[in-house]
Motif scaffolding. Structure first.
Motif, PDB file in Angstrom:
ATOM      1  N   PHE A  62       0.808  -1.229   0.000  1.00 22.57           N
ATOM      2  CA  PHE A  62       0.000   0.000   0.000  1.00 22.57           C
ATOM      3  C   PHE A  62       0.834   1.269   0.000  1.00 22.57           C
ATOM      4  O   PHE A  62       0.460   2.281   0.593  1.00 22.57           O
ATOM      5  N   GLY A  63       1.983   1.237  -0.669  1.00 26.17           N
ATOM      6  CA  GLY A  63       2.802   2.428  -0.824  1.00 26.17           C
ATOM      7  C   GLY A  63       3.728   2.722   0.336  1.00 26.17           C
ATOM      8  O   GLY A  63       4.434   3.722   0.313  1.00 26.17           O
ATOM      9  N   LEU A  64       3.756   1.873   1.371  1.00 22.05           N
ATOM     10  CA  LEU A  64       4.658   2.070   2.498  1.00 22.05           C
ATOM     11  C   LEU A  64       6.014   1.444   2.201  1.00 22.05           C
ATOM     12  O   LEU A  64       6.113   0.498   1.424  1.00 22.05           O
ATOM     13  N   ASP A  65       7.044   1.961   2.841  1.00 20.34           N
ATOM     14  CA  ASP A  65       8.356   1.332   2.754  1.00 20.34           C
ATOM     15  C   ASP A  65       8.313   0.047   3.564  1.00 20.34           C
ATOM     16  O   ASP A  65       7.621  -0.027   4.585  1.00 20.34           O
ATOM     17  N   PRO A  66       9.044  -0.997   3.139  1.00 21.12           N
ATOM     18  CA  PRO A  66       9.034  -2.263   3.886  1.00 21.12           C
ATOM     19  C   PRO A  66       9.358  -2.070   5.368  1.00 21.12           C
ATOM     20  O   PRO A  66      10.315  -1.390   5.715  1.00 21.12           O
ATOM     21  N   TYR A 135      -7.557   4.983  -8.100  1.00 24.32           N
ATOM     22  CA  TYR A 135      -6.224   4.974  -8.682  1.00 24.32           C
ATOM     23  C   TYR A 135      -5.292   5.717  -7.734  1.00 24.32           C
ATOM     24  O   TYR A 135      -5.551   6.854  -7.355  1.00 24.32           O
ATOM     25  N   ASP A 136      -4.224   5.043  -7.332  1.00 22.16           N
ATOM     26  CA  ASP A 136      -3.183   5.640  -6.497  1.00 22.16           C
ATOM     27  C   ASP A 136      -1.860   5.110  -7.027  1.00 22.16           C
ATOM     28  O   ASP A 136      -1.582   3.918  -6.935  1.00 22.16           O
ATOM     29  N   LYS A 137      -1.055   5.971  -7.616  1.00 24.27           N
ATOM     30  CA  LYS A 137       0.214   5.570  -8.230  1.00 24.27           C
ATOM     31  C   LYS A 137       1.143   4.889  -7.226  1.00 24.27           C
ATOM     32  O   LYS A 137       1.971   4.058  -7.601  1.00 24.27           O
ATOM     33  N   ASP A 138       1.010   5.199  -5.934  1.00 27.16           N
ATOM     34  CA  ASP A 138       1.884   4.633  -4.910  1.00 27.16           C
ATOM     35  C   ASP A 138       1.557   3.176  -4.586  1.00 27.16           C
ATOM     36  O   ASP A 138       2.383   2.477  -4.010  1.00 27.16           O
ATOM     37  N   ILE A 139       0.360   2.728  -4.914  1.00 30.86           N
ATOM     38  CA  ILE A 139      -0.032   1.341  -4.628  1.00 30.86           C
ATOM     39  C   ILE A 139       0.249   0.499  -5.860  1.00 30.86           C
ATOM     40  O   ILE A 139      -0.296   0.735  -6.930  1.00 30.86           O
ATOM     41  N   GLU A 140       1.135  -0.483  -5.684  1.00 33.95           N
ATOM     42  CA  GLU A 140       1.516  -1.337  -6.798  1.00 33.95           C
ATOM     43  C   GLU A 140       1.028  -2.760  -6.569  1.00 33.95           C
ATOM     44  O   GLU A 140       0.963  -3.225  -5.432  1.00 33.95           O
ATOM     45  N   PHE A 141       0.700  -3.426  -7.652  1.00 35.03           N
ATOM     46  CA  PHE A 141       0.197  -4.792  -7.617  1.00 35.03           C
ATOM     47  C   PHE A 141       1.218  -5.711  -8.260  1.00 35.03           C
ATOM     48  O   PHE A 141       1.835  -5.371  -9.275  1.00 35.03           O
ATOM     49  N   GLY A 142       1.374  -6.900  -7.677  1.00 37.86           N
ATOM     50  CA  GLY A 142       2.276  -7.890  -8.239  1.00 37.86           C
ATOM     51  C   GLY A 142       1.730  -8.447  -9.532  1.00 37.86           C
ATOM     52  O   GLY A 142       0.530  -8.663  -9.671  1.00 37.86           O
ATOM     53  N   VAL A 143       2.638  -8.698 -10.480  1.00 34.79           N
ATOM     54  CA  VAL A 143       2.265  -9.253 -11.773  1.00 34.79           C
ATOM     55  C   VAL A 143       3.144 -10.473 -12.044  1.00 34.79           C
ATOM     56  O   VAL A 143       4.365 -10.413 -11.897  1.00 34.79           O
ATOM     57  N   ASP A 144       2.515 -11.564 -12.402  1.00 34.70           N
ATOM     58  CA  ASP A 144       3.218 -12.792 -12.756  1.00 34.70           C
ATOM     59  C   ASP A 144       3.320 -12.838 -14.274  1.00 34.70           C
ATOM     60  O   ASP A 144       2.395 -13.274 -14.949  1.00 34.70           O
TER      61      ASP A 144
END
Length: 172
Positions: A62-66, A135-144
Protein backbone atom coordinates in the motif's frame (compact mmCIF):
# COMPACT_ATOMS: atom_id res chain seq x y z
CA UNK A 1 -7.97 -11.42 5.55
CA UNK A 2 -7.98 -11.04 1.79
CA UNK A 3 -5.99 -13.21 -0.60
CA UNK A 4 -4.93 -12.89 -4.22
CA UNK A 5 -5.84 -15.83 -6.42
CA UNK A 6 -2.62 -16.40 -8.34
CA UNK A 7 -3.45 -20.11 -8.33
CA UNK A 8 -5.23 -22.53 -5.99
CA UNK A 9 -2.09 -23.46 -4.02
CA UNK A 10 -0.26 -20.10 -3.96
CA UNK A 11 -2.56 -17.42 -2.55
CA UNK A 12 -0.58 -14.54 -1.02
CA UNK A 13 -2.29 -12.36 1.58
CA UNK A 14 -3.10 -8.91 0.15
CA UNK A 15 -5.19 -7.29 2.93
CA UNK A 16 -6.30 -7.56 6.54
CA UNK A 17 -8.06 -5.44 9.18
CA UNK A 18 -6.46 -1.96 9.12
CA UNK A 19 -4.19 -3.12 6.33
CA UNK A 20 -4.87 -0.78 4.77
CA UNK A 21 -6.58 1.82 6.93
CA UNK A 22 -6.88 5.44 5.86
CA UNK A 23 -7.27 8.74 7.74
CA UNK A 24 -7.74 12.06 5.96
CA UNK A 25 -7.52 15.50 7.53
CA UNK A 26 -8.33 18.66 5.57
CA UNK A 27 -8.49 22.40 6.11
CA UNK A 28 -10.36 24.31 3.44
CA UNK A 29 -13.72 25.57 2.22
CA UNK A 30 -16.83 23.54 1.42
CA UNK A 31 -19.14 25.20 -1.13
CA UNK A 32 -22.74 23.92 -0.85
CA UNK A 33 -25.08 25.98 -3.05
CA UNK A 34 -27.95 23.50 -2.45
CA UNK A 35 -28.73 20.04 -1.08
CA UNK A 36 -27.66 18.40 -4.34
CA UNK A 37 -24.06 19.59 -4.76
CA UNK A 38 -20.99 20.08 -2.59
CA UNK A 39 -17.42 21.08 -3.49
CA UNK A 40 -14.61 20.97 -0.91
CA UNK A 41 -11.34 22.70 -1.77
CA UNK A 42 -8.53 22.05 0.68
CA UNK A 43 -5.05 23.42 -0.05
CA UNK A 44 -3.83 21.95 3.26
CA UNK A 45 -4.68 18.30 3.77
CA UNK A 46 -3.11 15.03 4.76
CA UNK A 47 -3.64 11.42 3.81
CA UNK A 48 -2.40 8.87 6.34
CA UNK A 49 -2.16 5.17 5.42
CA UNK A 50 -1.93 2.46 8.10
CA UNK A 51 -0.77 -1.12 7.54
CA UNK A 52 -1.03 -2.83 10.93
CA UNK A 53 -0.54 -6.38 9.63
CA UNK A 54 3.11 -7.40 10.21
CA UNK A 55 3.39 -9.53 7.05
CA UNK A 56 1.96 -6.84 4.77
CA UNK A 57 4.04 -4.15 6.50
CA UNK A 58 7.25 -6.14 5.91
CA UNK A 59 6.26 -6.56 2.24
CA UNK A 60 5.92 -2.78 1.80
CA UNK A 61 2.26 -2.98 0.81
CA UNK A 62 0.00 0.00 0.00
CA UNK A 63 2.80 2.43 -0.82
CA UNK A 64 4.66 2.07 2.50
CA UNK A 65 8.36 1.33 2.75
CA UNK A 66 9.03 -2.26 3.89
CA UNK A 67 8.66 -2.52 7.67
CA UNK A 68 6.77 0.77 8.06
CA UNK A 69 3.27 0.72 9.53
CA UNK A 70 2.27 4.33 8.78
CA UNK A 71 2.73 6.62 5.78
CA UNK A 72 1.74 10.30 5.97
CA UNK A 73 1.34 12.49 2.90
CA UNK A 74 0.72 16.25 2.79
CA UNK A 75 -0.98 17.87 -0.15
CA UNK A 76 -4.16 19.31 -1.58
CA UNK A 77 -7.62 17.74 -1.74
CA UNK A 78 -10.64 18.39 -3.94
CA UNK A 79 -13.89 16.59 -3.12
CA UNK A 80 -17.11 16.92 -5.06
CA UNK A 81 -20.47 15.25 -4.49
CA UNK A 82 -23.74 15.34 -6.39
CA UNK A 83 -27.11 13.74 -5.63
CA UNK A 84 -30.13 14.12 -7.89
CA UNK A 85 -33.25 12.24 -8.92
CA UNK A 86 -32.49 11.88 -12.64
CA UNK A 87 -35.70 10.03 -13.58
CA UNK A 88 -38.83 9.24 -11.64
CA UNK A 89 -37.76 6.84 -8.83
CA UNK A 90 -34.11 6.82 -10.05
CA UNK A 91 -31.53 8.60 -7.88
CA UNK A 92 -27.91 9.25 -8.89
CA UNK A 93 -25.44 9.81 -6.03
CA UNK A 94 -21.79 10.35 -6.98
CA UNK A 95 -18.68 11.49 -5.13
CA UNK A 96 -15.11 12.03 -6.32
CA UNK A 97 -12.07 12.63 -4.11
CA UNK A 98 -8.81 13.88 -5.64
CA UNK A 99 -5.54 14.18 -3.70
CA UNK A 100 -2.13 15.45 -4.83
CA UNK A 101 0.96 15.01 -2.65
CA UNK A 102 2.97 18.27 -2.56
CA UNK A 103 6.31 16.60 -1.84
CA UNK A 104 6.31 13.41 -3.94
CA UNK A 105 5.24 13.55 -7.60
CA UNK A 106 2.37 16.06 -7.35
CA UNK A 107 1.45 15.28 -10.98
CA UNK A 108 0.17 11.83 -9.85
CA UNK A 109 -3.30 12.57 -8.53
CA UNK A 110 -4.96 9.92 -6.34
CA UNK A 111 -8.55 9.31 -7.46
CA UNK A 112 -11.43 7.74 -5.52
CA UNK A 113 -14.76 7.94 -7.37
CA UNK A 114 -18.00 6.40 -6.04
CA UNK A 115 -21.26 6.18 -7.96
CA UNK A 116 -24.56 4.87 -6.59
CA UNK A 117 -27.64 4.49 -8.76
CA UNK A 118 -30.81 3.61 -6.83
CA UNK A 119 -34.05 2.55 -8.49
CA UNK A 120 -37.35 2.13 -6.68
CA UNK A 121 -39.18 -0.49 -8.75
CA UNK A 122 -42.41 -0.45 -6.75
CA UNK A 123 -43.66 -0.18 -3.16
CA UNK A 124 -41.81 -3.36 -2.14
CA UNK A 125 -38.78 -3.72 -4.42
CA UNK A 126 -35.74 -1.52 -4.98
CA UNK A 127 -32.49 -2.06 -6.85
CA UNK A 128 -29.10 -0.41 -6.63
CA UNK A 129 -25.89 -0.36 -8.64
CA UNK A 130 -22.74 0.83 -6.91
CA UNK A 131 -19.35 1.34 -8.56
CA UNK A 132 -16.03 2.52 -7.19
CA UNK A 133 -12.93 3.48 -9.15
CA UNK A 134 -9.62 3.95 -7.33
CA UNK A 135 -6.22 4.97 -8.68
CA UNK A 136 -3.18 5.64 -6.50
CA UNK A 137 0.21 5.57 -8.23
CA UNK A 138 1.88 4.63 -4.91
CA UNK A 139 -0.03 1.34 -4.63
CA UNK A 140 1.52 -1.34 -6.80
CA UNK A 141 0.20 -4.79 -7.62
CA UNK A 142 2.28 -7.89 -8.24
CA UNK A 143 2.26 -9.25 -11.77
CA UNK A 144 3.22 -12.79 -12.76
CA UNK A 145 4.59 -12.33 -16.29
CA UNK A 146 6.19 -15.80 -16.51
CA UNK A 147 3.22 -17.89 -15.33
CA UNK A 148 5.18 -19.61 -12.53
CA UNK A 149 2.91 -18.35 -9.72
CA UNK A 150 5.49 -15.81 -8.47
CA UNK A 151 5.27 -12.03 -8.83
CA UNK A 152 8.23 -10.87 -10.88
CA UNK A 153 7.23 -7.25 -11.43
CA UNK A 154 5.01 -4.64 -9.76
CA UNK A 155 2.89 -1.92 -11.36
CA UNK A 156 0.20 0.63 -10.51
CA UNK A 157 -3.29 -0.13 -11.77
CA UNK A 158 -6.82 1.23 -11.77
CA UNK A 159 -8.99 -0.64 -9.25
CA UNK A 160 -12.68 -1.04 -10.04
CA UNK A 161 -15.49 -2.50 -7.97
CA UNK A 162 -19.16 -2.88 -8.80
CA UNK A 163 -22.05 -4.19 -6.75
CA UNK A 164 -25.64 -4.83 -7.74
CA UNK A 165 -28.30 -5.29 -5.10
CA UNK A 166 -32.02 -5.97 -5.00
CA UNK A 167 -34.00 -5.18 -1.88
CA UNK A 168 -37.41 -6.28 -0.72
CA UNK A 169 -39.26 -4.43 2.05
CA UNK A 170 -42.68 -5.05 3.51
CA UNK A 171 -44.16 -3.20 6.47
CA UNK A 172 -46.29 -5.14 8.95
Amino acid sequence: EGYDEVDEENRPKISNFMAPGYLSLALGMDYKPNDKFSLLLSPISSKITFVLDEELSEAGSFGLDPGDKVRAEMGATVKASFKQEILKNVVLDTKVDLFSNYFENPQWVDVNWDLLLTLKVNEYISASLMTQLIYDKDIEFGVDTTGDGEYDTFESRVQFKELFGIGFAYNF
